[in-house]
Design an enzyme around this catalytic site. Structure first.
Site, PDB file in Angstrom:
ATOM      1  CE  LYS A  41     -57.794  41.266 -13.540  1.00  0.00           C
ATOM      2  NZ  LYS A  41     -58.925  42.074 -13.023  1.00  0.00           N
ATOM      3  CG  HIS A  85     -53.220  41.444 -13.781  1.00  0.00           C
ATOM      4  ND1 HIS A  85     -53.966  40.547 -14.505  1.00  0.00           N
ATOM      5  CD2 HIS A  85     -53.695  42.676 -14.109  1.00  0.00           C
ATOM      6  CE1 HIS A  85     -54.835  41.192 -15.248  1.00  0.00           C
ATOM      7  NE2 HIS A  85     -54.701  42.494 -15.014  1.00  0.00           N
ATOM      8  CB  SER A 144     -53.333  43.992 -17.479  1.00  0.00           C
ATOM      9  OG  SER A 144     -53.540  45.160 -18.251  1.00  0.00           O
TER      10      SER A 144
END
Length: 383
Positions: free
Chosen positions: A236, A206, A178
């Site tokens: 996300k 991610h 990240s």
């Protein structure tokens, strides 16, 4: 600690440029935001596909509230597990090509659940040095022998695995890191898990929605194994909130019975679960968005080539601009803010000592000209 001790400790953080304060967002999440009454161009969110404010997701949530109400009212094992949760879990499992999936309120809760449920005293867990804090906390709370290997160093990991006589072994990694945007070598990690009879737990917070046609890092590499446990967040690229763990049905059954963060937490609102299928459809149809992300990442690498920041550029939406000194990173972030750009400084302990940085988080909603303008300012300010 007493209140006066807290006051002194907070003053110490401030004097060392480590004090964190929240900013208040007064607009929906997106590229154009309003913070504390000021308008900014944001490069700070993980809304990689620009779905957080997508009309179809907002409508799905509204319809979910109309059907299911506001809250779940109970844990999954009492009366909190609705048909909406069940359908979402089945859809997520199909989407990532696994037998079953289990919803959690957050990726943090999911990481604690999996690690502490699968290993304990007498076992061993092997974690990359740059793993997310939630993975590390899960390792510590498990009470297993916690061994950390050098970042993406497969030779070091193999040495640790070969030397371990633990009853059960688990390898835990981020798929995409990240703070740096680089990726774990998942095929090599799975090969080591197979060789040394270990679980491989992958936190793809991610990568989900971005890699593998949106199906994540495991799909990107075509990985399928009973040893592979896959976790991804929904807050996300998916534009919602929460997380899920996917794997064999026996695994999810075990988590339902042993994962404390699952058993002792109220289920997430069913309206959120009801919107999952819409999110997955948008992700599946998001090739154009992913292509724009890839173009922006390539543009970032091109612009940073030949500068002292070239080594950090990645092919993912996360582009680290490593400064080093905390105070310098804060000054640069403040300078950008005065010019209308929201790119917060990231400081230890989130990153290693002397690794303070500005992390550019790209979104499919960004325009190339917006990225170029930001990079012009950052390169000019950093000399």
């Amino acid at each position: 600690m007493r209140l006066q001790d807290l006051s002194a400790a907070l003053s110490d953080l401030e004097s060392n440029h480590r004090l964190r304060r929240r900013a208040t967002l007064a607009s929906p999440q997106g590229v154009d935001i309003v913070v504390d009454g000021q308008s900014y161009l944001s490069f700070a969110s993980n809304d990689y596909l620009g779905l957080a404010d997508h009309p179809a997701l907002a409508l799905a949530l509204q319809q979910g509230v109309e059907r299911w109400g506001a809250g779940s009212g109970a844990s999954h094992l009492l009366t909190g597990h609705s048909e909406a949760h069940q359908r979402a879990e089945e859809a997520l499992a199909r989407f990532v090509g696994r037998e079953a999936a289990l919803l959690f309120g957050s990726g943090y809760a999911a990481n604690l659940a999996v690690i502490t449920s699968l290993v304990g005293r007498g076992d061993a867990v092997f974690a990359d040095k740059l793993n997310h804090a939630s993975l590390n906390d899960g390792c510590l709370l498990s009470r297993a022998d916690f061994q950390r290997f050098r970042h993406n160093d497969m030779a070091h990991l193999e040495q640790l695995l070969a030397a371990s006589a633990a009853r059960t072994k688990l390898i835990a990694v981020d798929a995409v890191y990240s703070m740096d945007g680089d990726e774990a070598p998942l095929p090599a990690l799975l090969a080591l898990a197979e060789r040394y009879d270990a679980w491989l737990y992958v936190d793809d917070a991610h990568g989900f929605g971005v890699l593998g046609g949106g199906r994540g890092a495991a799909a990107e590499h075509g990985l399928a194994s009973e040893r592979l446990i896959y976790m991804a967040t929904l807050g996300k690229a998916a534009g919602l909130a929460g997380a899920f763990v996917a794997g064999e049905g026996l695994l999810t059954d075990w988590l339902v019975n042993r994962a404390r963060t699952y058993i002792f937490s109220t289920a997430q609102p069913p309206a959120l679960a009801a919107a999952v299928e819409t999110s997955l459809r948008l992700i599946e149809e998001g090739d154009e968005r992913r292509a724009r992300l890839a173009q922006l990442a390539a543009r970032c690498r091109e612009r940073l080539d030949g500068t002292r920041f070239a080594g950090g550029a990645s092919r993912t939406p996360i582009q680290p601009f490593i400064i080093g000194e905390d105070a310098h990173a804060i000054r640069l972030a403040d300078s950008l803010r005065r010019q209308g750009y929201w790119v917060p400084a990231i400081r230890p302990p989130t990153v290693p000592e002397n690794g303070a940085r500005l992390r550019i988080s790209l979104s499919a909603s960004h325009e190339p000209a917006q990225l170029d303008a930001l990079l012009d300012l950052m390169l000019q300010a950093s000399g």
